[in-house]
Design a protein around this motif. Sequence first.
Motif, PDB file in Angstrom:
ATOM      1  N   ALA A  56       0.832  -1.205   0.000  1.00 37.87           N
ATOM      2  CA  ALA A  56       0.000   0.000   0.000  1.00 37.87           C
ATOM      3  C   ALA A  56       0.868   1.257   0.000  1.00 37.87           C
ATOM      4  O   ALA A  56       0.580   2.227  -0.712  1.00 37.87           O
ATOM      5  CB  ALA A  56      -0.946  -0.010   1.192  1.00 37.87           C
ATOM      6  N   ARG A  57       1.946   1.245   0.799  1.00 40.34           N
ATOM      7  CA  ARG A  57       2.863   2.394   0.811  1.00 40.34           C
ATOM      8  C   ARG A  57       3.534   2.561  -0.546  1.00 40.34           C
ATOM      9  O   ARG A  57       3.717   3.680  -1.029  1.00 40.34           O
ATOM     10  CB  ARG A  57       3.923   2.229   1.898  1.00 40.34           C
ATOM     11  N   PHE A  58       3.899   1.443  -1.152  1.00 38.86           N
ATOM     12  CA  PHE A  58       4.522   1.483  -2.475  1.00 38.86           C
ATOM     13  C   PHE A  58       3.568   2.081  -3.508  1.00 38.86           C
ATOM     14  O   PHE A  58       3.961   2.918  -4.322  1.00 38.86           O
ATOM     15  CB  PHE A  58       4.946   0.067  -2.872  1.00 38.86           C
ATOM     16  N   GLU A  59       2.310   1.668  -3.453  1.00 43.42           N
ATOM     17  CA  GLU A  59       1.326   2.189  -4.396  1.00 43.42           C
ATOM     18  C   GLU A  59       1.129   3.695  -4.217  1.00 43.42           C
ATOM     19  O   GLU A  59       1.023   4.443  -5.191  1.00 43.42           O
ATOM     20  CB  GLU A  59      -0.016   1.459  -4.216  1.00 43.42           C
ATOM     21  N   ARG A  60       1.083   4.142  -2.962  1.00 42.70           N
ATOM     22  CA  ARG A  60       0.946   5.579  -2.719  1.00 42.70           C
ATOM     23  C   ARG A  60       2.154   6.336  -3.272  1.00 42.70           C
ATOM     24  O   ARG A  60       2.019   7.418  -3.840  1.00 42.70           O
ATOM     25  CB  ARG A  60       0.781   5.850  -1.218  1.00 42.70           C
ATOM     26  N   LEU A  67       2.262   9.324  -6.173  1.00 35.40           N
ATOM     27  CA  LEU A  67       2.907  10.616  -5.973  1.00 35.40           C
ATOM     28  C   LEU A  67       4.001  10.857  -7.019  1.00 35.40           C
ATOM     29  O   LEU A  67       4.238  11.998  -7.426  1.00 35.40           O
ATOM     30  CB  LEU A  67       3.524  10.689  -4.564  1.00 35.40           C
ATOM     31  N   ALA A  68       4.648   9.772  -7.434  1.00 32.91           N
ATOM     32  CA  ALA A  68       5.730   9.909  -8.416  1.00 32.91           C
ATOM     33  C   ALA A  68       5.203  10.035  -9.836  1.00 32.91           C
ATOM     34  O   ALA A  68       5.924  10.476 -10.736  1.00 32.91           O
ATOM     35  CB  ALA A  68       6.670   8.709  -8.331  1.00 32.91           C
ATOM     36  N   ALA A 105       9.269   5.582 -15.691  1.00 35.51           N
ATOM     37  CA  ALA A 105       8.441   6.073 -14.595  1.00 35.51           C
ATOM     38  C   ALA A 105       8.781   7.504 -14.218  1.00 35.51           C
ATOM     39  O   ALA A 105       7.927   8.252 -13.723  1.00 35.51           O
ATOM     40  CB  ALA A 105       8.600   5.156 -13.377  1.00 35.51           C
ATOM     41  N   ALA A 106      10.029   7.915 -14.457  1.00 31.19           N
ATOM     42  CA  ALA A 106      10.448   9.279 -14.145  1.00 31.19           C
ATOM     43  C   ALA A 106      10.071  10.262 -15.246  1.00 31.19           C
ATOM     44  O   ALA A 106      10.320  11.462 -15.109  1.00 31.19           O
ATOM     45  CB  ALA A 106      11.947   9.319 -13.908  1.00 31.19           C
ATOM     46  N   VAL A 110      12.985   1.573  -5.404  1.00 32.96           N
ATOM     47  CA  VAL A 110      13.086   2.178  -6.738  1.00 32.96           C
ATOM     48  C   VAL A 110      12.391   3.535  -6.764  1.00 32.96           C
ATOM     49  O   VAL A 110      12.679   4.366  -7.636  1.00 32.96           O
ATOM     50  CB  VAL A 110      12.502   1.265  -7.842  1.00 32.96           C
ATOM     51  N   LEU A 111      11.481   3.781  -5.815  1.00 40.36           N
ATOM     52  CA  LEU A 111      10.825   5.091  -5.744  1.00 40.36           C
ATOM     53  C   LEU A 111      11.858   6.197  -5.540  1.00 40.36           C
ATOM     54  O   LEU A 111      11.715   7.303  -6.061  1.00 40.36           O
ATOM     55  CB  LEU A 111       9.795   5.112  -4.621  1.00 40.36           C
ATOM     56  N   ARG A 112      12.918   5.896  -4.791  1.00 38.73           N
ATOM     57  CA  ARG A 112      13.957   6.901  -4.567  1.00 38.73           C
ATOM     58  C   ARG A 112      14.737   7.165  -5.857  1.00 38.73           C
ATOM     59  O   ARG A 112      15.134   8.300  -6.121  1.00 38.73           O
ATOM     60  CB  ARG A 112      14.909   6.433  -3.458  1.00 38.73           C
ATOM     61  N   ALA A 113      14.944   6.120  -6.647  1.00 39.28           N
ATOM     62  CA  ALA A 113      15.625   6.301  -7.918  1.00 39.28           C
ATOM     63  C   ALA A 113      14.795   7.157  -8.867  1.00 39.28           C
ATOM     64  O   ALA A 113      15.324   8.024  -9.580  1.00 39.28           O
ATOM     65  CB  ALA A 113      15.924   4.942  -8.550  1.00 39.28           C
ATOM     66  N   ILE A 114      13.485   6.920  -8.879  1.00 38.93           N
ATOM     67  CA  ILE A 114      12.593   7.708  -9.733  1.00 38.93           C
ATOM     68  C   ILE A 114      12.631   9.176  -9.329  1.00 38.93           C
ATOM     69  O   ILE A 114      12.750  10.073 -10.171  1.00 38.93           O
ATOM     70  CB  ILE A 114      11.155   7.152  -9.652  1.00 38.93           C
ATOM     71  N   GLU A 115      12.541   9.432  -8.027  1.00 38.11           N
ATOM     72  CA  GLU A 115      12.556  10.818  -7.552  1.00 38.11           C
ATOM     73  C   GLU A 115      13.895  11.487  -7.838  1.00 38.11           C
ATOM     74  O   GLU A 115      13.956  12.679  -8.145  1.00 38.11           O
ATOM     75  CB  GLU A 115      12.260  10.851  -6.044  1.00 38.11           C
TER      76      GLU A 115
END
Length: 275
Positions: A153-157, A161-162, A193-194, A267-272
Amino acid sequence: MRAFVRRSDRIRRWLTAALIAAAGSAIASSAGAAPQRVVSMNLCTDQIAMLLAAPGQLVSVSDLARDPRMSPMADRAQDYPINHGRAEEIYLMRPDLVIAGQYASGPTVAMLRRLGVRVEVLPPAEDIDAIRAEIMRMGGLLGREDKAAEVLARFERGLILADSNADRGRAALYYANGYTSGRDTLAGTILTAAGYRNVADDLGITDTRSLPLEMLVMARPDRLITGAKWPGQSRGEAILDHPALARIAPETAEVTDRDWVCGTPFVLRAIEALK
């Protein structure tokens, strides 16, 4: 119309996650009670196991999990004994479940199974759906489906946001020895994704393979993205210092390798970072 498509996309993601969760529960049920002594012998399974395991359930992670250049959870990994992927040392830890990566040592896996140790082999997650599946499968293996659903769920959120409709231009991934990655790789997924269009797509490259410097120069990307350089001198990395690269793409991002190595929520950090 675009907003409707994006909402439908999110609904599809959650339906996919629900189906995967059901499959994970089935795995856990078929395996019996949740394992009490789990050993992970792969850098990528280390990360998800540390995110999901109950206190005291995970008894060892691979030695790479403590390397801050490779592991986004290097600090947490200090709390666990390490293993080097050898059957003898792992067997002496008395595990009731060993989790290995797809490219783990075949003889190690075979020997542990001959000794009666349960070994589960997980494939690398190369796209967003595969990351979702990996989280839920690990939850099923550990008997931690609720925790897996929470992490998912946190990953989806984070993905929402990304998410961006911005077209950031054409970018090229370029590594030591002149390698690049296409859309069917984790790095390619992060790039898309970025909000970037991957130059590799224009060249018909979908996997990770060598890209001659001359072809990269002629492709004229708007941005060049390379991995962090390792200490010491490497002839393979010398190509990244070629003056032609600085001239065609002055907007070069050196991205920390550890957030790109494994298909995990990090991977969310890599996208950001690319934004």
